[in-house]
Design a protein around this motif. Structure first.
Motif, short mmCIF file in Angstrom:
data_model
loop_
_atom_site.label_atom_id
_atom_site.label_comp_id
_atom_site.label_asym_id
_atom_site.label_seq_id
_atom_site.Cartn_x
_atom_site.Cartn_y
_atom_site.Cartn_z
N LYS A 759 -12.41 -1.21 19.91
CA LYS A 759 -13.09 -0.95 18.64
C LYS A 759 -12.47 -1.86 17.58
N PHE A 760 -13.29 -2.73 17.00
CA PHE A 760 -12.76 -3.72 16.06
C PHE A 760 -13.67 -3.83 14.85
N VAL A 761 -13.12 -4.48 13.81
CA VAL A 761 -13.90 -4.72 12.61
C VAL A 761 -13.51 -6.08 12.03
N THR A 762 -14.49 -6.79 11.47
CA THR A 762 -14.23 -8.04 10.73
C THR A 762 -14.77 -7.86 9.32
N LYS A 763 -14.09 -8.44 8.38
CA LYS A 763 -14.52 -8.29 6.98
C LYS A 763 -14.13 -9.57 6.22
N VAL A 764 -15.04 -10.04 5.37
CA VAL A 764 -14.80 -11.23 4.56
C VAL A 764 -14.62 -10.83 3.10
N PHE A 765 -13.50 -11.24 2.51
CA PHE A 765 -13.23 -11.01 1.10
C PHE A 765 -13.15 -12.35 0.36
N GLU A 766 -13.13 -12.28 -0.93
CA GLU A 766 -13.01 -13.49 -1.73
C GLU A 766 -11.98 -13.28 -2.83
N ASN A 767 -10.94 -14.15 -2.82
CA ASN A 767 -9.87 -14.14 -3.83
C ASN A 767 -9.20 -12.77 -3.95
N LEU A 768 -9.02 -12.08 -2.83
CA LEU A 768 -8.35 -10.78 -2.83
C LEU A 768 -6.84 -11.01 -2.76
N ASP A 769 -6.07 -10.22 -3.50
CA ASP A 769 -4.62 -10.30 -3.46
C ASP A 769 -4.14 -10.07 -2.03
N MET A 770 -3.22 -10.93 -1.54
CA MET A 770 -2.79 -10.85 -0.15
C MET A 770 -2.08 -9.55 0.17
N GLU A 771 -1.35 -9.03 -0.78
CA GLU A 771 -0.67 -7.75 -0.56
C GLU A 771 -1.70 -6.65 -0.35
N ALA A 772 -2.77 -6.69 -1.14
CA ALA A 772 -3.84 -5.70 -0.99
C ALA A 772 -4.54 -5.86 0.35
N LEU A 773 -4.74 -7.12 0.77
CA LEU A 773 -5.41 -7.39 2.04
C LEU A 773 -4.61 -6.81 3.21
N ARG A 774 -3.29 -7.02 3.19
CA ARG A 774 -2.46 -6.49 4.28
C ARG A 774 -2.44 -4.96 4.26
N GLU A 775 -2.44 -4.39 3.08
CA GLU A 775 -2.44 -2.92 2.98
C GLU A 775 -3.73 -2.33 3.54
N ILE A 776 -4.88 -2.99 3.24
CA ILE A 776 -6.17 -2.52 3.76
C ILE A 776 -6.17 -2.62 5.28
N THR A 777 -5.61 -3.71 5.80
CA THR A 777 -5.53 -3.89 7.26
C THR A 777 -4.72 -2.76 7.90
N ASP A 778 -3.59 -2.41 7.29
CA ASP A 778 -2.75 -1.32 7.80
C ASP A 778 -3.52 0.01 7.80
N ARG A 779 -4.24 0.27 6.74
CA ARG A 779 -4.98 1.54 6.62
C ARG A 779 -6.08 1.66 7.66
N LEU A 780 -6.76 0.54 7.96
CA LEU A 780 -7.82 0.54 8.96
C LEU A 780 -7.26 0.82 10.35
N ILE A 781 -6.08 0.23 10.67
CA ILE A 781 -5.44 0.53 11.96
C ILE A 781 -5.04 2.00 12.01
N ASP A 782 -4.50 2.52 10.90
CA ASP A 782 -4.11 3.93 10.84
C ASP A 782 -5.30 4.86 11.04
N LYS A 783 -6.52 4.36 10.71
CA LYS A 783 -7.74 5.17 10.84
C LYS A 783 -8.26 5.17 12.28
N GLY A 784 -7.58 4.48 13.18
CA GLY A 784 -7.94 4.54 14.59
C GLY A 784 -8.58 3.32 15.17
#
Length: 859
Positions: A759-784
């Motif tokens: 089960k995977f997901v891809t997402k495209v952002f634009e000019n997102l803060d890298m710290e925020a991007l990594r945090e979102i990635t962590d939360r998605l993994i935590d969601k299963g």
């Protein structure tokens, strides 16, 4: 017999034969054709050429020499070296073949007492005179070999120069080796058994650029006997490395690296390489060569890095070469005091350079092995050049690695690419154009320089160089030579003068001045109107630019002395630029200057300026100037008489540049930058006079603008800036939180897909803060989710973040990130569970996502 005794006996023997014993010259020759002193005769080339009359007609020396032509063989053979000592006796129009042959035989057989039946000689096949001299001495004809030009004709030490037939003395080691013709062993039909111990060159010709020979005005003798080979012969060992010249150094290597010599051939090679190279490194640095990426400095860097790399083969995990320097000094310092004086300096330079190299060596070795693995053991010229040009990996080390691992290296392809790079560099620097100055070599004209005393002078035009006929024209580019000129030609780090040359029918704007050969000064620039040979013209230097340059040049001398006073006597000039707008000074030092040190240097220089010390300039013999304490700069060439520039009792240097008459004329001295040039070399840029005043005016104007923008006075500015920075940080954090709040994690999860139970997901952002991007990635993994791949567009680039659930062992995040980055024209990687990479083409993000799905289908 120890090497010290052999050296002593040789010099004493020829002193008794009427020879003047001279100390070794530097490894840096006074010869533009050579990087290094490669033979004992190099310091005497002008005498051999007939350009200089000898002070002594008989001379003997023990000359330190350096060659790197066969560096890959060093350590692998008994007698290849980079640094070596050459014993030599020389005759300048005095004795010739008879005496040189008889004395060589006398020294070898009667002083060193080598058995005559162990000796062979060879002569040039057309040199009947030398052959007959050997026969009269008593050498049997069967022990005299007549050989061709490739064996017994000594070419010049460069593309041109003195040369002539030679005769060689060989020592028979007695080891059993096969012969090439099945006959009794002799120096011509065996390899390794017979060792050449002395070469006697009968220098009677001059070879020109076309390879043609011309008789010299006087016949000379140039002989060379390698001390290392003589020591091996006298100490009964086959390898030079087993003599007392090397064993103390080898013992130190073994102690430092905890290895044993004479236990394993592979280990022995590395020990011998280090022992040889550390001698070369110690002497090169002591003679003023410093590691760099060009010229002599590059050769030093190659040798040092090759030694360091062999240390790693012996298990070295950190820098160690600097610890071996002491062994070289202990063995050779009594003969060469310069290495004692520079001992600590050498160790610091070696340690710094080695540490920098070791940081990159591991990565370089991994790349080499990867290239070889992917190409069935072949390393192309392109790959070798990339290793050198991009990663600074020396070709010598690459050759060693190829030889050790049976890789095939395309050396020819590498050399072709190197030559292409050199050609591009020459063209970029205008070297092609400057080569045209060779026309001046054949001109019998001379310019008298009066620029030390005058800014203008009436002169006669001696020569005009131009491609087309000079007629009435606008801005015609040409070069002009005058009989007398006040224009200073660029040299010694000082830029040339500019100005005007006015004639009856034209004005020549001088843009650059140089000296293509001794005695000729060439003015390059643009001519408006006409000018012809024989005309009387008025030459006027741009006075303001010259005076600004003079201020900076004298200030450079004060800076040099101030640095030595503040930082220590190890400080030496390593390069300089003296221009009207600034001065640049490169010097030996091992760390950045502190603010306190910079302030102290400025204070010392400005104090000398405020003292208004008289600047005294005088000419005196070189030896007298050095004895009086004048500083001679590395890699500068000095004649018998030198120009000494002395500022009070504070500074005294040999210098041919232009200077103020009083330090008070310099004005305010201000350092505007301090930084690194290379390992062990720092650079200071500074200004003087009106340049300092303008610098302060600019600072004052900027300060006023800052106060105006901040609505603050002098005392409030810093505090207001601190408050603004704090407010900005708080606002940035609030903005990040706001942006994260706008991202709906549940919506992203709804867009997830599943392939092969992943089960995977891809997402495209634009000019997102890298710290925020990594945090979102962590939360998605935590969601299963099993795998999360994020693309973040930043300007015209893309950042890729890949994270997987730790239970998903069959997927490596680093490899996935690298795969996707390649689609986007980039690269990167990382850990199995998390990775980050970059791409250059955002338009191919959909292609990368498709590539990911294809990859997952195969999992």
């Amino acid at each position: 017999m120890r090497s010290d005794e052999i050296r002593k006996l040789f010099l004493e023997f020829f002193e008794k034969k009427g020879h003047k014993i001279l100390p070794s010259a530097s490894l840096i020759p006074d010869d533009p054709q050579l990087l290094f002193t490669v033979a004992g005769m190099v310091p005497f080339k002008p005498i051999f050429w007939g350009k200089v009359d000898p002070v002594y007609t008989r001379v003997a020396t023990c000359q330190k020499c350096l060659r790197t032509t066969d560096i890959e063989n060093v350590g692998r053979t008994p007698r290849h070296h980079t640094f070596f000592e050459m014993l030599g006796n020389f005759s300048f129009g005095d004795y010739f073949k008879q005496e040189s042959i008889e004395w060589a035989w006398e020294f070898v057989t009667e002083v060193l007492k080598v058995p005559k039946d162990k000796l062979w000689v060879s002569v040039y096949k057309e040199d009947d005179e030398a052959y007959e001299i050997w026969r009269k001495i008593g050498i049997p004809s069967e022990r005299i070999l007549k050989l061709g030009k490739e064996d017994n004709f000594w070419g010049p030490a460069g593309p041109t120069g003195p040369c002539g037939p030679d005769t060689e003395i060989f020592y028979d080691t007695g080891i059993e080796v096969p012969t090439s013709d099945g006959k009794e062993p002799n120096p011509a039909n065996t390899e390794g058994r017979f060792v050449e111990i002395w070469n006697l060159v009968f220098t009677e010709f001059y070879q020109d650029e076309n390879g043609e020979l011309h008789p010299l005005k006087r016949k000379n003798i140039d002989t060379g006997a390698g001390l290392e080979r003589l020591a091996a012969m006298m100490q009964g060992v086959y390898y030079n490395f087993d003599t007392d010249l090397f064993i103390p150094i080898i013992n130190r290597i073994c102690n430092v690296l905890n290895v044993e010599y004479k236990k394993n051939e592979k280990t022995d090679v590395s020990i011998r390489v280090i022992a040889d190279h550390i001698r070369a490194v110690t002497f090169l640095i002591s003679d003023g060569v410093l590691p760099s990426n060009e010229g002599r400095g590059y050769v030093l860097r190659r040798i040092l890095r090759r030694a360091a790399r062999h240390g790693t083969l012996l298990g070295a995990k950190e820098s160690f070469l600097y610890k071996i320097v002491d062994a070289v000094v202990e063995k050779m310092g009594s003969i060469y005091p310069e290495i004692v004086e520079k001992q600590e300096f050498v160790k610091k330079i070696v340690k710094g350079e080695e540490e920098r190299f070791l940081q990159n060596l591991k990565r370089g070795l991994e790349l080499v092995n990867k290239i070889a693995l992917e190409n069935n053991g072949f390393i192309s010229g392109e790959d070798a050049f990339k290793m050198y040009d991009t990663y600074g990996f020396p070709i010598d080390i690459l050759k060693d690695i190829a030889q050790e691992n049976n890789y095939k290296l395309d050396e020819k392809g590498f050399e072709q690419l190197m030559e292409q790079q050199r050609k591009r560099g020459r063209e970029a620097q205008g070297e092609v154009e400057f080569l045209k100055k060779s026309v001046y070599e054949s001109l019998n004209i001379e310019t008298r320089f009066v620029g030390y005393e005058k800014f203008e002078e009436h002169s006669k035009v001696l020569y005009i160089k131009i491609d087309d006929f000079v007629n009435e024209a606008e801005n015609t580019e040409c070069e002009i030579v005058l009989d007398v000129t006040p224009f200073y030609a660029e040299k010694g780090g000082q830029v040339s003068d500019t100005g005007l040359i006015k004639g009856p029918n034209g004005i020549f704007k001088v843009e650059y001045v140089y000296s293509p050969k001794e005695g000729i000064i060439v003015h390059r620039g643009k001519l408006n109107g006409k000018m012809s040979v024989g005309e009387i013209v008025e030459a006027k230097v741009n006075v303001e630019k010259r005076k600004a340059t003079m201020r900076n040049h004298t200030a450079t001398h004060l800076l040099h002395s101030a640095l030595r006073k503040v930082l220590g006597e190890h400080v030496r000039q390593a390069g300089s630029l003296v221009a009207p707008d600034k001065l640049r000074f490169d010097f030996t030092h091992f760390q950045a200057l502190t603010e306190k040190e910079i302030k102290e240097v400025e204070d010392v220089v400005n104090l000398e300026i405020l003292k208004a010390q008289k600047v005294v300039i005088e000419e005196k013999p070189f030896d007298e100037a050095i004895k009086d304490g004048a500083i001679a700069l590395f890699e500068e060439k000095y004649g018998d008489f030198v120009r000494v520039v002395k500022a009070g009792d504070f500074s005294e240097e040999l210098c041919g540049g232009t200077h103020v008459s009083n330090t008070g004329e310099i004005g305010l001295f201000k350092i505007i930058s301090e930084g690194s040039v290379s390992a062990g070399i720092r650079r200071i840029e500074a200004i003087t006079g009106f340049n300092s005043l303008n610098y302060l005016r600019d600072l004052e104007r900027n300060w006023k603008m800052v106060k105006l923008e901040l609505e603050a006075n002098d005392t409030e500015v810093i505090e207001k800036i601190r408050k603004l920075r704090l407010e900005i940080r708080e606002l940035e954090n609030k903005l990040k939180e706001y942006i994260k709040g706008l991202i709906d994690i549940d919506e992203i999860i709804k867009s997830s897909e599943e392939i092969n139970s992943i089960k995977f997901v891809t997402k495209v952002f634009e000019n997102l803060d890298m710290e925020a991007l990594r945090e979102i990635t962590d939360r998605l993994i935590d969601k299963g989710l099993d795998l999360v791949v994020m693309f973040n567009k930043l300007d015209n680039k893309v950042v890729i973040v890949v994270k997987r659930n730790k239970k998903l062992d069959k997927i490596h995040s680093g490899k996935v990130a690298k795969m996707l980055a390649e689609v986007l024209g980039g690269g990167g990687g990382g850990r199995p569970d998390f990775a980050q990479a970059g791409g250059k083409d955002p338009t191919k993000i959909n292609d990368a996502i498709q590539k990911l799905k294809e990859f997952l289908k195969e999992c």
